[in-house]
Design a protein around this motif. Structure first.
Motif, mmCIF file in Angstrom:
data_model
loop_
_atom_site.group_PDB
_atom_site.id
_atom_site.type_symbol
_atom_site.label_atom_id
_atom_site.label_comp_id
_atom_site.label_asym_id
_atom_site.label_seq_id
_atom_site.Cartn_x
_atom_site.Cartn_y
_atom_site.Cartn_z
ATOM 1 N N TRP A 15 -11.127 -4.494 -7.967
ATOM 2 C CA TRP A 15 -11.542 -4.882 -6.616
ATOM 3 C C TRP A 15 -12.603 -3.882 -6.204
ATOM 4 O O TRP A 15 -12.616 -2.751 -6.676
ATOM 5 N N PHE A 39 -12.564 -4.145 4.713
ATOM 6 C CA PHE A 39 -11.517 -3.119 4.749
ATOM 7 C C PHE A 39 -11.690 -2.246 5.998
ATOM 8 O O PHE A 39 -10.845 -2.232 6.884
ATOM 9 N N ASP A 79 -5.277 2.880 -7.869
ATOM 10 C CA ASP A 79 -6.244 3.369 -6.870
ATOM 11 C C ASP A 79 -6.506 4.869 -7.016
ATOM 12 O O ASP A 79 -5.784 5.577 -7.714
ATOM 13 N N HIS A 111 -7.632 -7.691 2.749
ATOM 14 C CA HIS A 111 -7.100 -6.314 2.821
ATOM 15 C C HIS A 111 -7.833 -5.544 3.911
ATOM 16 O O HIS A 111 -9.034 -5.732 4.109
ATOM 17 N N ARG A 138 -9.608 0.399 -9.054
ATOM 18 C CA ARG A 138 -10.790 0.681 -8.242
ATOM 19 C C ARG A 138 -11.889 1.274 -9.129
ATOM 20 O O ARG A 138 -12.954 0.703 -9.234
ATOM 21 N N ASP A 188 0.853 -1.187 0.000
ATOM 22 C CA ASP A 188 0.000 0.000 0.000
ATOM 23 C C ASP A 188 0.896 1.247 0.000
ATOM 24 O O ASP A 188 2.133 1.136 0.002
ATOM 25 N N ASP A 208 -13.530 0.017 -0.803
ATOM 26 C CA ASP A 208 -13.476 0.037 0.663
ATOM 27 C C ASP A 208 -14.775 -0.448 1.309
ATOM 28 O O ASP A 208 -15.583 0.349 1.781
HETATM 29 C C1 GLC Z 1 -8.050 3.679 -0.574
HETATM 30 C C2 GLC Z 1 -8.098 2.271 -1.134
HETATM 31 C C3 GLC Z 1 -7.598 1.302 -0.106
HETATM 32 C C4 GLC Z 1 -6.192 1.706 0.332
HETATM 33 C C5 GLC Z 1 -6.169 3.137 0.839
HETATM 34 C C6 GLC Z 1 -4.766 3.628 1.126
HETATM 35 O O1 GLC Z 1 -8.956 3.816 0.456
HETATM 36 O O2 GLC Z 1 -9.383 1.927 -1.565
HETATM 37 O O3 GLC Z 1 -7.606 -0.002 -0.601
HETATM 38 O O4 GLC Z 1 -5.754 0.852 1.342
HETATM 39 O O5 GLC Z 1 -6.750 3.991 -0.124
HETATM 40 O O6 GLC Z 1 -3.980 3.568 -0.002
#
Ligand code: GLC
Length: 652
Positions: free
Chosen positions: A433, A469, A309, A494, A420, A199, A436
């Protein structure tokens, strides 16, 4: 049969690359009517038993009736029942009843699908501008319509085989040691693992395509070391490029004019994780090629997969938004300084709700605000296009940037890629995916329901954040969710920063996790082959029961079971403290249960309703009559699966 209609002057989204003759006459659908007086709308009178399928990544059921949905890619981490927009924009629906009609509204701005919300019997699809392509597909069944549509939109993305293994992710892993700890946790407990996701904290100050050298000294060697243990590292790439003097990607982008611009020609500025950023103009072919070429920086260091993302694009706030709020706050503070307002002031200090409505509204709306999406432009074929008009294409084109680049940078390599935000067309470049979600039982079911709808729209490589999440997960929730994840192409645990640690080895009796994830590996060759076949034949990996049994009203109404390939039916447990669940069998089938001792229970069951016992550490599925699947021995990674251990289980 497929017909293409044009209204006004549509934007070319590239959702569909197949060349087709446009109809010269207006579309005609029984019980439906079109209006194009400035705005566009399509209204359809639904019969009581009509089922409306489609919309891909959307809230609520497989049958979309009874609610309203808006395609408007949105960064919203609270997927509660009333939400109308999630991250994807998949404007394909199928009306399935007396007639079987698929409709794809190729429109890149916000578009609304009122499916029996305003009036229970009325479907209305509407958008602001009457500029769009409409594809109308008629067929014998919803399944037939889907297959025709899938052929039209082109072959779905196929990821590398390792991407069918299990992946562990968490927002919060920062260093090489953090990653090693995860790998050790899995390997020591004998729980299979193929990927660890990186991440945002792997980057230097959240700058795309950089690696923090203190956290990952000698990154290429680390990637290699992991690979030797059959672990792939999958870094995240965010849409916003940090504004920082000396950061080459920022400087290059500015110089080449590849960032999205304001009306006055200056580069638009928005805050995301790195602080102030610019958005690469991925709708501009040259900028897209440029941004895509940057993935090579990580591929050259041994990376074989990415997740894209914040590409709705998500905006925490813009410069303009902050100034606007600042003005409102200043006016408010000024009003407090008036002496006669003393009593009022105390009242306000005691009660935050006493903040003027306009100020509160501005605060609430500063994030992902529609005004911001009207503040920047894309350069497409030399013309400036305001972002809100093409909002839903951003995530698609960010992922396309990567996908197109991969075929140049690494033509012989298969690279994992999912995103995303998305629009139909992106399915040719990557998977999805579902963003959140939360550690809620209801989100297991939401995960299940989205899968076949996504398949209808071309997205086959999909999955949800297993375990949830947001919010704190629990052991039982994670186990039940994993037992669904065993079957979803993307199987990834995740979790968000600040939530309970939910790696499988954090819980007691890790053998249960070892067993459930092990089942994935036992089925993996079958699942992979089924996936590849579905992609190549424009078929579905997951189907609603109604696609195979349209005459069976119980099958059509079943929304918590799915058909997988042509062989399986899956029936995960999704309620707390359940000892099993009720299942509906549209035909006689073989109930199969993977037991924690490695044995496989098999029991023939007749058509109809049954209650099946399923303990937390068991994985249920059904094999259809006349079908068989091959099962291999458990392995710790995809590379270690031994094909020679395959044996067949089936139902003659
Ligand atoms: C967003 C993403 C998540 C990620 C976060 C930090 O919320 O959807 O999956 O962990 O950003 O990067």
């Amino acid at each position: 049969m497929i017909k293409k209609y044009r209204f006004g002057k549509p934007f070319e989204t590239d959702a569909i690359l197949t060349q087709m003759q446009e109809e010269t006459e207006a579309p005609c659908i029984a019980q439906g009517s079109f209006q194009t007086n400035g705005h566009f709308s399509f209204t359809y009178l639904m019969d009581d038993t009509d089922v409306i399928y489609g919309l891909g990544e959307a809230n609520r059921g497989i049958n979309k009736r009874g609610y309203v949905y808006e395609s408007n890619c949105t960064d919203d981490p609270n997927h509660t029942e009333e939400k109308v927009s999630l991250y994807g924009a998949h404007n394909f629906i199928i009306i399935s009843g007396k007639q079987q009609v698929g409709m794809f509204f190729d429109y890149p701005g916000k578009i609304r699908f009122d499916i029996g919300y305003t009036r229970q019997d009325t479907l209305t699809v509407s958008c602001d501008d009457a500029d769009l392509y409409l594809y109308v597909i008629t067929g014998e069944s919803a399944y037939d319509v889907t297959k025709q549509f899938r052929k039209l939109i082109g072959t779905s993305y196929i990821p590398p085989k390792f991407a069918f293994g299990f992946g562990q992710s968490r927002w919060g892993y920062q260093t090489a040691e953090d990653v090693e700890k995860v790998v050790k946790g899995y390997r020591e407990n004998g729980i299979p693992l193929d990927m660890v996701y990186m991440d945002i904290d792997y980057m230097q100050d959240y700058k795309d395509f950089t690696i923090n050298p203190e956290r990952f000294p000698d990154f290429p060697s680390f990637v290699q070391k992991m690979k030797e243990q059959h672990i792939r590292l999958i870094p995240i790439i965010d849409a916003g490029v940090k504004i920082e003097e000396g950061y080459d990607i920022y400087e290059e982008g500015v110089k080449k004019g590849y960032f999205c611009k304001r009306a006055d020609g200056s580069d638009f500025v928005a805050a995301v994780w790195p602080g102030w950023t610019h958005f690469p103009d991925v709708l501009n072919k040259d900028a897209r090629e440029w941004f895509g070429s940057k993935y090579q920086i990580l591929i050259d260091q041994g990376i074989e997969g990415f997740w894209n993302d914040m590409n709705e694009p998500a905006i925490f706030y813009s410069k303009e938004g902050v100034e606007d709020l600042n003005e409102a706050m200043k006016a408010f503070v000024h009003s407090l300084e008036e002496p006669q307002e003393q009593a009022h002031r105390e009242d306000i200090m005691d009660n935050a709700n006493a903040l003027p409505y306009e100020v509160r509204e501005k605060m609430n709306r500063i994030q992902n605000s529609p005004q911001d999406y009207e503040r920047f432009y894309h350069k497409v074929n030399g013309e400036m296009v305001r972002h809100d008009k093409v909002h839903n294409l951003y995530g698609f084109n960010m992922t396309r940037a990567a996908g197109e680049a991969f075929s140049k940078i690494a033509p012989d390599k298969e690279i994992l890629l999912f995103s995303r935000a998305s629009y139909i067309g992106m399915h040719r470049y990557g998977g999805i995916w579902t963003g959140d979600n939360q550690s809620w039982w209801s989100h297991i079911l939401l995960n299940l329901k989205m899968m076949p709808s996504l398949n209808m729209c071309g997205f086959l490589y999909c999955g949800a954040d297993l375990g949830g999440f947001g919010s704190h997960t629990t052991r039982d929730l994670l186990l039940r969710w994993l037992a669904l994840g065993v079957f979803t192409p993307l199987m990834r645990n995740h979790a968000a920063l600040g939530t309970r640690e939910q790696e499988c080895y954090q819980f007691e009796n890790t053998n249960d996790f070892k067993h459930v994830i092990g089942v994935r590996y036992r089925l993996l060759p079958y699942l992979y082959d089924t996936f590849v076949k579905a992609a190549k034949e424009n078929d579905m990996y997951f189907k609603p029961l109604g696609f195979e049994f349209p005459e069976d009203k119980y099958a059509v109404a079943t929304e918590d079971q799915l058909l997988l390939g042509n062989e399986l039916m899956i029936t995960p447990v999704y309620t707390q403290n359940a000892i099993g669940r009720t299942v509906y069998l549209p035909e006689e089938m073989m109930f199969v249960k993977f037991m924690p001792d490695g044995t496989i229970l098999q029991e023939e069951m007749t058509r109809g309703y049954h209650f099946i016992d399923v303990a937390l550490n068991e994985v249920p599925m059904f094999i259809r009559k006349g079908k068989q699947v091959s099962i291999v021995d458990v392995a710790q990674s995809v590379a270690e699966i031994k094909p020679e251990t395959a044996k067949v289980i089936g139902y003659r």
